[in-house]
Write a protein that holds these residues in place. Structure first.
Motif, mmCIF file in Angstrom:
data_model
loop_
_atom_site.group_PDB
_atom_site.id
_atom_site.type_symbol
_atom_site.label_atom_id
_atom_site.label_comp_id
_atom_site.label_asym_id
_atom_site.label_seq_id
_atom_site.Cartn_x
_atom_site.Cartn_y
_atom_site.Cartn_z
ATOM 1 N N ARG A 27 -7.318 -4.035 8.765
ATOM 2 C CA ARG A 27 -7.161 -3.596 7.466
ATOM 3 C C ARG A 27 -8.488 -3.517 6.708
ATOM 4 O O ARG A 27 -8.015 -2.343 6.080
ATOM 5 C CB ARG A 27 -6.710 -5.228 5.919
ATOM 6 C CG ARG A 27 -7.792 -6.488 6.311
ATOM 7 C CD ARG A 27 -7.124 -7.407 5.756
ATOM 8 N NE ARG A 27 -8.385 -7.981 5.562
ATOM 9 C CZ ARG A 27 -8.639 -9.532 5.519
ATOM 10 N NH1 ARG A 27 -7.530 -9.550 5.016
ATOM 11 N NH2 ARG A 27 -9.478 -9.608 4.998
ATOM 12 N N PHE A 31 -8.513 0.806 6.035
ATOM 13 C CA PHE A 31 -8.922 0.884 4.403
ATOM 14 C C PHE A 31 -9.875 1.729 4.046
ATOM 15 O O PHE A 31 -10.245 3.081 3.445
ATOM 16 C CB PHE A 31 -8.644 -0.540 3.537
ATOM 17 C CG PHE A 31 -8.210 -0.031 2.559
ATOM 18 C CD1 PHE A 31 -7.813 0.126 1.411
ATOM 19 C CD2 PHE A 31 -10.007 -0.508 0.935
ATOM 20 C CE1 PHE A 31 -7.960 0.680 0.203
ATOM 21 C CE2 PHE A 31 -10.006 0.105 0.112
ATOM 22 C CZ PHE A 31 -9.102 0.414 -0.484
ATOM 23 N N LEU A 35 -10.534 5.437 2.565
ATOM 24 C CA LEU A 35 -10.359 5.770 0.917
ATOM 25 C C LEU A 35 -11.861 6.246 1.574
ATOM 26 O O LEU A 35 -12.051 7.609 0.681
ATOM 27 C CB LEU A 35 -11.722 4.039 0.842
ATOM 28 C CG LEU A 35 -12.463 4.496 -0.227
ATOM 29 C CD1 LEU A 35 -11.549 4.636 -1.943
ATOM 30 C CD2 LEU A 35 -13.232 2.926 -0.593
ATOM 31 N N GLU A 45 -5.374 3.710 -0.508
ATOM 32 C CA GLU A 45 -3.896 2.338 -1.261
ATOM 33 C C GLU A 45 -2.883 2.750 -0.249
ATOM 34 O O GLU A 45 -2.155 2.415 -0.155
ATOM 35 C CB GLU A 45 -3.717 1.271 -2.756
ATOM 36 C CG GLU A 45 -5.269 0.707 -2.817
ATOM 37 C CD GLU A 45 -4.715 0.232 -3.993
ATOM 38 O OE1 GLU A 45 -3.572 -0.124 -4.610
ATOM 39 O OE2 GLU A 45 -5.720 -0.110 -4.934
ATOM 40 N N ASP A 46 -2.323 4.058 -0.413
ATOM 41 C CA ASP A 46 -1.015 4.925 -0.731
ATOM 42 C C ASP A 46 -1.246 5.127 0.395
ATOM 43 O O ASP A 46 0.085 4.848 1.926
ATOM 44 C CB ASP A 46 -0.914 6.018 -1.568
ATOM 45 C CG ASP A 46 -0.824 5.757 -2.943
ATOM 46 O OD1 ASP A 46 -0.444 4.477 -2.619
ATOM 47 O OD2 ASP A 46 -0.960 6.700 -3.713
ATOM 48 N N ALA A 48 -3.135 3.413 2.924
ATOM 49 C CA ALA A 48 -3.269 2.698 4.266
ATOM 50 C C ALA A 48 -1.940 1.414 3.951
ATOM 51 O O ALA A 48 -1.539 1.493 5.477
ATOM 52 C CB ALA A 48 -4.244 1.438 3.574
ATOM 53 N N ALA A 49 -1.307 1.290 3.578
ATOM 54 C CA ALA A 49 0.282 1.132 3.223
ATOM 55 C C ALA A 49 0.891 1.940 4.129
ATOM 56 O O ALA A 49 1.903 0.906 4.249
ATOM 57 C CB ALA A 49 0.282 0.801 1.401
ATOM 58 N N PHE A 52 0.037 1.307 7.137
ATOM 59 C CA PHE A 52 1.028 -0.407 8.140
ATOM 60 C C PHE A 52 1.801 -0.337 7.935
ATOM 61 O O PHE A 52 3.035 -0.383 8.757
ATOM 62 C CB PHE A 52 0.731 -1.693 7.246
ATOM 63 C CG PHE A 52 -1.004 -1.706 7.600
ATOM 64 C CD1 PHE A 52 -1.616 -2.172 8.785
ATOM 65 C CD2 PHE A 52 -2.258 -1.413 6.644
ATOM 66 C CE1 PHE A 52 -2.613 -2.411 9.705
ATOM 67 C CE2 PHE A 52 -3.770 -1.871 7.561
ATOM 68 C CZ PHE A 52 -4.031 -2.298 8.744
ATOM 69 N N LEU A 53 2.871 0.469 7.135
ATOM 70 C CA LEU A 53 4.744 0.343 7.397
ATOM 71 C C LEU A 53 5.088 0.690 8.272
ATOM 72 O O LEU A 53 5.951 0.541 8.881
ATOM 73 C CB LEU A 53 4.664 1.283 5.817
ATOM 74 C CG LEU A 53 6.189 0.470 4.867
ATOM 75 C CD1 LEU A 53 6.368 -1.182 5.137
ATOM 76 C CD2 LEU A 53 6.859 0.711 3.637
ATOM 77 N N LEU B 21 -2.532 -5.339 -1.154
ATOM 78 C CA LEU B 21 -2.147 -4.341 -0.818
ATOM 79 C C LEU B 21 -0.898 -4.411 0.719
ATOM 80 O O LEU B 21 -0.705 -4.216 0.482
ATOM 81 C CB LEU B 21 -3.400 -3.227 0.214
ATOM 82 C CG LEU B 21 -3.011 -2.268 1.156
ATOM 83 C CD1 LEU B 21 -2.620 -1.430 0.207
ATOM 84 C CD2 LEU B 21 -4.156 -1.723 1.968
ATOM 85 N N ARG B 24 2.672 -4.619 -0.860
ATOM 86 C CA ARG B 24 2.831 -2.922 -1.165
ATOM 87 C C ARG B 24 3.178 -3.039 0.340
ATOM 88 O O ARG B 24 4.439 -1.943 0.201
ATOM 89 C CB ARG B 24 1.735 -2.165 -1.537
ATOM 90 C CG ARG B 24 1.257 -2.157 -2.704
ATOM 91 C CD ARG B 24 0.298 -1.236 -3.524
ATOM 92 N NE ARG B 24 1.413 0.674 -2.892
ATOM 93 C CZ ARG B 24 0.239 1.036 -2.892
ATOM 94 N NH1 ARG B 24 -0.685 1.317 -3.365
ATOM 95 N NH2 ARG B 24 0.654 2.116 -1.919
ATOM 96 N N ILE B 25 3.409 -3.727 0.974
ATOM 97 C CA ILE B 25 3.155 -3.193 2.745
ATOM 98 C C ILE B 25 4.497 -4.368 3.258
ATOM 99 O O ILE B 25 6.079 -4.106 3.362
ATOM 100 C CB ILE B 25 2.644 -3.358 3.951
ATOM 101 C CG1 ILE B 25 1.564 -2.429 3.650
ATOM 102 C CG2 ILE B 25 3.251 -2.928 4.924
ATOM 103 C CD1 ILE B 25 -0.280 -2.478 3.903
#
Lengths: 183, 247
Positions: A27, A31, A35, A45-46, A48-49, A52-53, B21, B24-25
């Motif tokens: 993470r 991140f 950044l 944040e967008d 990194a999220a 991972f998704l 964070l 959100r995942i």
């Protein structure tokens, strides 16, 4: 299979527990890279999220052999780079924003006033200089010196030869020293 | 190398992500009690996204949402009472993954009060698609949050209970538990009575409407269709709105 790191072992064992390991292990690097690439807390944040998704959705379709062979850190950062480049392309179709007038929210909302004042003298200034580097130099410098990746891994992530990585890094550093007056 | 101040400062630009964070995942999940036995419930930062009964929970969640699932130590505030009563009382739902029509259908279902039932056609009309009765059935069969969006309160217009995500037996149990007199409804359906009217108020209702339940036998009149009730001079109830469905 005994030589596998805990992340891959967990991913092979149970996808969801494996994801928790994957997130815990990477993470920070994901991140930080997000950044320092985007220069904005909310964008990071967008990014990194989403990284991972997408990683989770991809690995859900991998067989055991592929998971066992997975180099998780460069794999995640490659996904991050793809998202970053795609959204960069989408943004470049719009008229470019005037960077000097846009508020830059690189400050961690958790941070205290003192800490943030301290960091503004170091972190934010340097982060601002990073934004002035040409894209390929910024990517190389961020991956090498912020995210602490070895040159070989950066070559994999950026899909360029190691020699090119080295030259982007050294040119980027040289430029930063000139811009910031750092000896 | 660390003696180089620039490199040290670059290394200092590495930061940990904010605590939020991961939420959100990944979704969180927990097993909780309900009137039809233990259920597995998953939620995101936006609200409760999935209620599942029986085996295969994580696989079903993954196929449907493509999101990692992590165990939680406690349910979101208000979840257990909401499952018991079918009243959300501020409990948020995450219906982001659904299509617009399915969201409209679920919103229409939320208007059915506890202890009452409405026909599929009524839901279709309330969702703004009066002709889409079969599509309503499909949308309810894929309701990701049964009990919280009380799709067990939607029944067939011929008086049969109809299908349910967790099976017809669970539907019957839930309706009985919230006080629906299924025996009486069945009796009315056998006499082909689907609407009840009161000759003291001049109003015609669905049989489970709380206004219909108050009508005394001497003043109660049953009708097979709303048209027949209207011809007899009754106006549709403004609470249960039997006039909403295409008739």
């Amino acid at each position: 299979m005994d030589c596998l790191d805990p992340v891959r072992k967990a991913l092979l064992d149970d996808l969801d527990e494996g994801f928790a390991e994957l997130y815990g292990a990477h993470r920070g690097v994901v991140f930080s890279t997000a950044l320092r690439l985007s220069g904005r807390w909310a964008d990071a944040e967008d990014l990194a999220a989403e990284t991972f998704l997408r990683a989770y959705r991809a690995v859900a379709g991998y067989d055991a052999e592929r998971i066992a062979a997975l180099q998780t850190r460069p794999w995640l950062l490659t996904i991050l780079m793809n998202i970053w480049r795609n959204c960069g392309r989408a943004k470049s179709r719009k008229p470019p924003p005037d960077l000097r007038e846009e508020p830059v929210d690189t400050v961690d909302p958790r941070e205290g006033v003192e800490e943030s004042a301290l960091r503004r003298e170091t972190g934010d200034e340097l982060a601002g200089l990073l934004a002035l580097l040409p894209e390929e130099q910024r990517l190389a410098v961020v991956l090498r010196h912020v995210s602490d990746l070895p040159v070989s891994e950066i070559a994999t992530v950026l899909r360029i030869p190691e020699g090119t990585v080295k030259s982007h890094v050294s040119r980027g550093l040289k430029r930063l020293r000139t811009l910031g007056g750092v000896r | 190398m660390n003696d180089d101040p620039l490199l040290a400062r670059l290394a200092g630009l590495a930061v940990e992500p904010p605590d939020g964070l991961l939420d959100r995942i990944a979704a969180r999940w927990i097993a909780v009690p309900s009137p039809i036995g233990e259920l597995s419930v998953a939620w995101t930062a936006r609200g409760v996204a999935y209620v599942h009964q029986g085996d295969g929970f994580s696989g079903a969640f993954r196929a449907r949402f493509g999101r990692p699932l992590m165990p939680a130590t406690r349910p979101p505030a208000g979840l257990v009472p909401a499952l018991r009563t079918g009243r959300l009382s501020g409990l948020a739902l995450d219906l982001e993954e659904l299509g617009e029509f399915q969201r409209d259908v679920l919103r229409a279902v939320q208007a059915v009060p506890r202890g009452e039932v409405r026909p599929y056609a009524w839901i279709a009309a309330r969702a703004g698609r009066p002709g889409a009765v079969r599509a309503v059935g499909t949308a309810l069969a894929r309701n990701p949050v049964p009990l919280l969006v009380p799709c067990h309160r939607v029944t067939r217009s011929d008086g049969a209970l109809g299908e349910y995500v967790f099976g017809p037996a669970a539907k019957q149990r839930l309706l009985l538990a919230e006080g629906v007199d299924l025996g009486r409804l069945d009796g009315l359906a056998k006499e082909r009575v689907f609407y009840l009217a009161s000759d003291t108020t001049g109003v015609v209702c669905f049989p489970t409407c709380h206004n219909a339940r108050r009508i005394t036998p001497a003043h109660r009149h049953g009708f097979r269709t709303l048209g027949a009730a209207r011809t007899a001079g009754y106006r549709p109830c403004r609470t249960c709105r039997p006039d909403l469905q295409a008739a």
